[in-house]
Design a protein around this motif. Structure first.
Motif, PDB file in Angstrom:
ATOM      1  N   THR A   1       0.380   1.836   3.924  1.00 46.62           N
ATOM      2  CA  THR A   1       1.513   2.181   4.774  1.00 46.62           C
ATOM      3  C   THR A   1       1.934   3.619   4.540  1.00 46.62           C
ATOM      4  O   THR A   1       1.679   4.190   3.469  1.00 46.62           O
ATOM      5  CB  THR A   1       2.736   1.282   4.503  1.00 46.62           C
ATOM      6  N   ILE A   2       2.590   4.165   5.556  1.00 47.47           N
ATOM      7  CA  ILE A   2       3.237   5.463   5.448  1.00 47.47           C
ATOM      8  C   ILE A   2       4.690   5.249   5.840  1.00 47.47           C
ATOM      9  O   ILE A   2       4.988   4.758   6.933  1.00 47.47           O
ATOM     10  CB  ILE A   2       2.557   6.518   6.340  1.00 47.47           C
ATOM     11  N   ASN A   3       5.588   5.592   4.922  1.00 43.17           N
ATOM     12  CA  ASN A   3       7.022   5.381   5.132  1.00 43.17           C
ATOM     13  C   ASN A   3       7.726   6.708   5.346  1.00 43.17           C
ATOM     14  O   ASN A   3       7.449   7.688   4.643  1.00 43.17           O
ATOM     15  CB  ASN A   3       7.650   4.699   3.906  1.00 43.17           C
ATOM     16  N   SER A   4       8.650   6.712   6.294  1.00 40.77           N
ATOM     17  CA  SER A   4       9.563   7.829   6.475  1.00 40.77           C
ATOM     18  C   SER A   4      10.969   7.255   6.490  1.00 40.77           C
ATOM     19  O   SER A   4      11.159   6.051   6.322  1.00 40.77           O
ATOM     20  CB  SER A   4       9.268   8.557   7.789  1.00 40.77           C
ATOM     21  N   ASP A   5      11.951   8.091   6.703  1.00 40.40           N
ATOM     22  CA  ASP A   5      13.332   7.611   6.744  1.00 40.40           C
ATOM     23  C   ASP A   5      13.573   6.658   7.905  1.00 40.40           C
ATOM     24  O   ASP A   5      14.461   5.804   7.824  1.00 40.40           O
ATOM     25  CB  ASP A   5      14.294   8.802   6.854  1.00 40.40           C
ATOM     26  N   ILE A   6      12.769   6.775   8.978  1.00 37.09           N
ATOM     27  CA  ILE A   6      13.049   5.952  10.161  1.00 37.09           C
ATOM     28  C   ILE A   6      11.893   5.046  10.572  1.00 37.09           C
ATOM     29  O   ILE A   6      12.032   4.279  11.524  1.00 37.09           O
ATOM     30  CB  ILE A   6      13.447   6.831  11.362  1.00 37.09           C
ATOM     31  N   ALA A   7      10.771   5.115   9.877  1.00 40.97           N
ATOM     32  CA  ALA A   7       9.627   4.293  10.300  1.00 40.97           C
ATOM     33  C   ALA A   7       8.727   3.952   9.116  1.00 40.97           C
ATOM     34  O   ALA A   7       8.619   4.715   8.163  1.00 40.97           O
ATOM     35  CB  ALA A   7       8.816   5.021  11.369  1.00 40.97           C
ATOM     36  N   THR A   8       8.105   2.779   9.215  1.00 42.38           N
ATOM     37  CA  THR A   8       7.016   2.395   8.322  1.00 42.38           C
ATOM     38  C   THR A   8       5.845   2.029   9.211  1.00 42.38           C
ATOM     39  O   THR A   8       5.971   1.163  10.072  1.00 42.38           O
ATOM     40  CB  THR A   8       7.401   1.191   7.442  1.00 42.38           C
ATOM     41  N   VAL A   9       4.731   2.726   9.011  1.00 42.73           N
ATOM     42  CA  VAL A   9       3.571   2.551   9.881  1.00 42.73           C
ATOM     43  C   VAL A   9       2.350   2.247   9.018  1.00 42.73           C
ATOM     44  O   VAL A   9       2.152   2.865   7.970  1.00 42.73           O
ATOM     45  CB  VAL A   9       3.315   3.814  10.732  1.00 42.73           C
ATOM     46  N   SER A  10       1.547   1.296   9.460  1.00 37.42           N
ATOM     47  CA  SER A  10       0.327   0.922   8.742  1.00 37.42           C
ATOM     48  C   SER A  10      -0.835   1.827   9.130  1.00 37.42           C
ATOM     49  O   SER A  10      -0.876   2.356  10.240  1.00 37.42           O
ATOM     50  CB  SER A  10      -0.042  -0.529   9.058  1.00 37.42           C
ATOM     51  N   PHE A  11      -1.767   1.984   8.206  1.00 36.70           N
ATOM     52  CA  PHE A  11      -2.995   2.711   8.501  1.00 36.70           C
ATOM     53  C   PHE A  11      -4.181   1.931   7.964  1.00 36.70           C
ATOM     54  O   PHE A  11      -4.027   1.002   7.168  1.00 36.70           O
ATOM     55  CB  PHE A  11      -2.972   4.140   7.934  1.00 36.70           C
ATOM     56  N   GLU A  12      -5.372   2.301   8.416  1.00 34.81           N
ATOM     57  CA  GLU A  12      -6.596   1.645   7.976  1.00 34.81           C
ATOM     58  C   GLU A  12      -7.345   2.543   7.006  1.00 34.81           C
ATOM     59  O   GLU A  12      -7.403   3.761   7.184  1.00 34.81           O
ATOM     60  CB  GLU A  12      -7.493   1.343   9.183  1.00 34.81           C
ATOM     61  N   LEU A  13      -7.910   1.906   5.981  1.00 37.94           N
ATOM     62  CA  LEU A  13      -8.723   2.600   4.995  1.00 37.94           C
ATOM     63  C   LEU A  13      -9.649   1.575   4.369  1.00 37.94           C
ATOM     64  O   LEU A  13      -9.203   0.508   3.939  1.00 37.94           O
ATOM     65  CB  LEU A  13      -7.837   3.248   3.918  1.00 37.94           C
ATOM     66  N   ASP A  14     -10.916   1.875   4.322  1.00 34.59           N
ATOM     67  CA  ASP A  14     -11.907   0.985   3.727  1.00 34.59           C
ATOM     68  C   ASP A  14     -11.513   0.652   2.288  1.00 34.59           C
ATOM     69  O   ASP A  14     -11.052   1.522   1.544  1.00 34.59           O
ATOM     70  CB  ASP A  14     -13.276   1.677   3.772  1.00 34.59           C
ATOM     71  N   ASP A  15     -11.695  -0.612   1.909  1.00 32.60           N
ATOM     72  CA  ASP A  15     -11.299  -1.053   0.566  1.00 32.60           C
ATOM     73  C   ASP A  15     -11.983  -0.254  -0.543  1.00 32.60           C
ATOM     74  O   ASP A  15     -11.357   0.099  -1.547  1.00 32.60           O
ATOM     75  CB  ASP A  15     -11.610  -2.542   0.375  1.00 32.60           C
ATOM     76  N   SER A  16     -13.265   0.025  -0.387  1.00 32.75           N
ATOM     77  CA  SER A  16     -13.973   0.771  -1.438  1.00 32.75           C
ATOM     78  C   SER A  16     -13.444   2.196  -1.532  1.00 32.75           C
ATOM     79  O   SER A  16     -13.371   2.768  -2.627  1.00 32.75           O
ATOM     80  CB  SER A  16     -15.482   0.770  -1.190  1.00 32.75           C
ATOM     81  N   TRP A  17     -13.043   2.771  -0.409  1.00 34.39           N
ATOM     82  CA  TRP A  17     -12.465   4.116  -0.443  1.00 34.39           C
ATOM     83  C   TRP A  17     -11.102   4.102  -1.123  1.00 34.39           C
ATOM     84  O   TRP A  17     -10.775   5.012  -1.886  1.00 34.39           O
ATOM     85  CB  TRP A  17     -12.366   4.690   0.959  1.00 34.39           C
ATOM     86  N   ALA A  18     -10.308   3.076  -0.855  1.00 32.60           N
ATOM     87  CA  ALA A  18      -9.015   2.968  -1.539  1.00 32.60           C
ATOM     88  C   ALA A  18      -9.224   2.848  -3.040  1.00 32.60           C
ATOM     89  O   ALA A  18      -8.519   3.487  -3.829  1.00 32.60           O
ATOM     90  CB  ALA A  18      -8.237   1.768  -1.001  1.00 32.60           C
ATOM     91  N   THR A  19     -10.202   2.056  -3.449  1.00 36.10           N
ATOM     92  CA  THR A  19     -10.519   1.908  -4.874  1.00 36.10           C
ATOM     93  C   THR A  19     -10.885   3.249  -5.491  1.00 36.10           C
ATOM     94  O   THR A  19     -10.428   3.590  -6.593  1.00 36.10           O
ATOM     95  CB  THR A  19     -11.674   0.903  -5.059  1.00 36.10           C
ATOM     96  N   LYS A  20     -11.705   4.014  -4.796  1.00 35.26           N
ATOM     97  CA  LYS A  20     -12.106   5.321  -5.312  1.00 35.26           C
ATOM     98  C   LYS A  20     -10.918   6.269  -5.429  1.00 35.26           C
ATOM     99  O   LYS A  20     -10.772   6.970  -6.440  1.00 35.26           O
ATOM    100  CB  LYS A  20     -13.188   5.918  -4.410  1.00 35.26           C
ATOM    101  N   LEU A  21     -10.054   6.295  -4.424  1.00 34.81           N
ATOM    102  CA  LEU A  21      -8.897   7.186  -4.468  1.00 34.81           C
ATOM    103  C   LEU A  21      -7.924   6.791  -5.578  1.00 34.81           C
ATOM    104  O   LEU A  21      -7.434   7.645  -6.321  1.00 34.81           O
ATOM    105  CB  LEU A  21      -8.181   7.184  -3.114  1.00 34.81           C
ATOM    106  N   ILE A  22      -7.648   5.503  -5.693  1.00 37.40           N
ATOM    107  CA  ILE A  22      -6.690   5.027  -6.694  1.00 37.40           C
ATOM    108  C   ILE A  22      -7.185   5.315  -8.112  1.00 37.40           C
ATOM    109  O   ILE A  22      -6.415   5.696  -8.992  1.00 37.40           O
ATOM    110  CB  ILE A  22      -6.413   3.523  -6.497  1.00 37.40           C
ATOM    111  N   ASN A  23      -8.487   5.152  -8.334  1.00 38.47           N
ATOM    112  CA  ASN A  23      -9.050   5.357  -9.670  1.00 38.47           C
ATOM    113  C   ASN A  23      -9.559   6.768  -9.930  1.00 38.47           C
ATOM    114  O   ASN A  23      -9.926   7.084 -11.061  1.00 38.47           O
ATOM    115  CB  ASN A  23     -10.189   4.355  -9.900  1.00 38.47           C
ATOM    116  N   GLY A  24      -9.600   7.601  -8.899  1.00 37.83           N
ATOM    117  CA  GLY A  24     -10.154   8.944  -9.069  1.00 37.83           C
ATOM    118  C   GLY A  24     -11.657   8.924  -9.248  1.00 37.83           C
ATOM    119  O   GLY A  24     -12.226   9.760  -9.947  1.00 37.83           O
TER     120      GLY A  24
END
Length: 197
Positions: A143-166
């Motif tokens: 998700t991406i949160n701002s003061d007035i909106a929360t919006v979902s985005f798509e990201l491949d699970d393996s890519w999220a794993t790589k980003l989170i772990n560096g």
């Protein structure tokens, strides 16, 4: 590269479609040493006037501290140059939001710690209505949160794993090191010729 789960920053909207890697960093700058930084070359021919001076009307020039780029569709298409991502990183961007991305660009982005957040045009419109505030990008919730909106985005699970772990691609494989070693040990019991170490 350090991993991350949440990123808080200002966003800038670049309302252009089909921004390719040659626009992100023109080829003539790619012979420069990476250690010199590529940030000044980001969108060089698009964000400058004919005399080479930064155009005050160009969105990125108006928001020098932004770390989140909201772009149009087909962002990062074209050649496979990783220097396009280097230019974004060196200019301070950690997240790029777009309806679609070039495949190789997305992979290069993740391998350099940049999140290619794929989002619907409707979601992007909601974010651009909230441009004045701070955005919080959450990789785990997508998700991406701002003061007035929360919006979902798509990201491949393996890519999220790589980003989170560096992690890069090798690190992603090494998370299975025990299973790989077990498989190798099992296979080595077969009566085959094996290379000597």
């Amino acid at each position: 590269m350090p991993g991350w789960t949440r990123h808080t920053g200002q966003a800038v909207h670049l309302p252009l479609e089909n921004v390719d890697t040659d626009q992100l960093i023109p080829a003539r700058f790619m012979s420069r040493p990476r250690s010199d930084g590529y940030g000044d070359y980001l969108l060089y021919d698009v964000r400058r006037n004919d005399d080479g001076v930064l155009s005050p009307d160009f969105p990125i020039n108006q928001n020098a501290g932004a770390s989140i780029l909201i772009a149009g569709g087909n962002f990062g298409s074209g050649s496979s140059r990783e220097a396009a991502v280097y230019a974004l990183v060196d200019a301070g961007f950690q997240v790029v939001i777009a309806p679609s991305f070039g495949d190789i660009f997305s992979s290069n982005a993740v391998n350099n710690g940049v999140c290619p957040a794929r989002m619907s045009r409707e979601g992007i419109a909601r974010l651009t209505d909230a441009m004045a505030g701070t955005f919080v990008v959450d990789l785990e919730k997508r998700t991406i949160n701002s003061d007035i909106a929360t919006v979902s985005f798509e990201l491949d699970d393996s890519w999220a794993t790589k980003l989170i772990n560096g992690w890069d691609d090798i690190d992603l494989t090494l998370q299975h090191a025990d299973q790989i070693a077990q498989y190798r040990a099992q296979r080595s019991k077969q009566n085959w010729a094996w290379p000597q170490n």
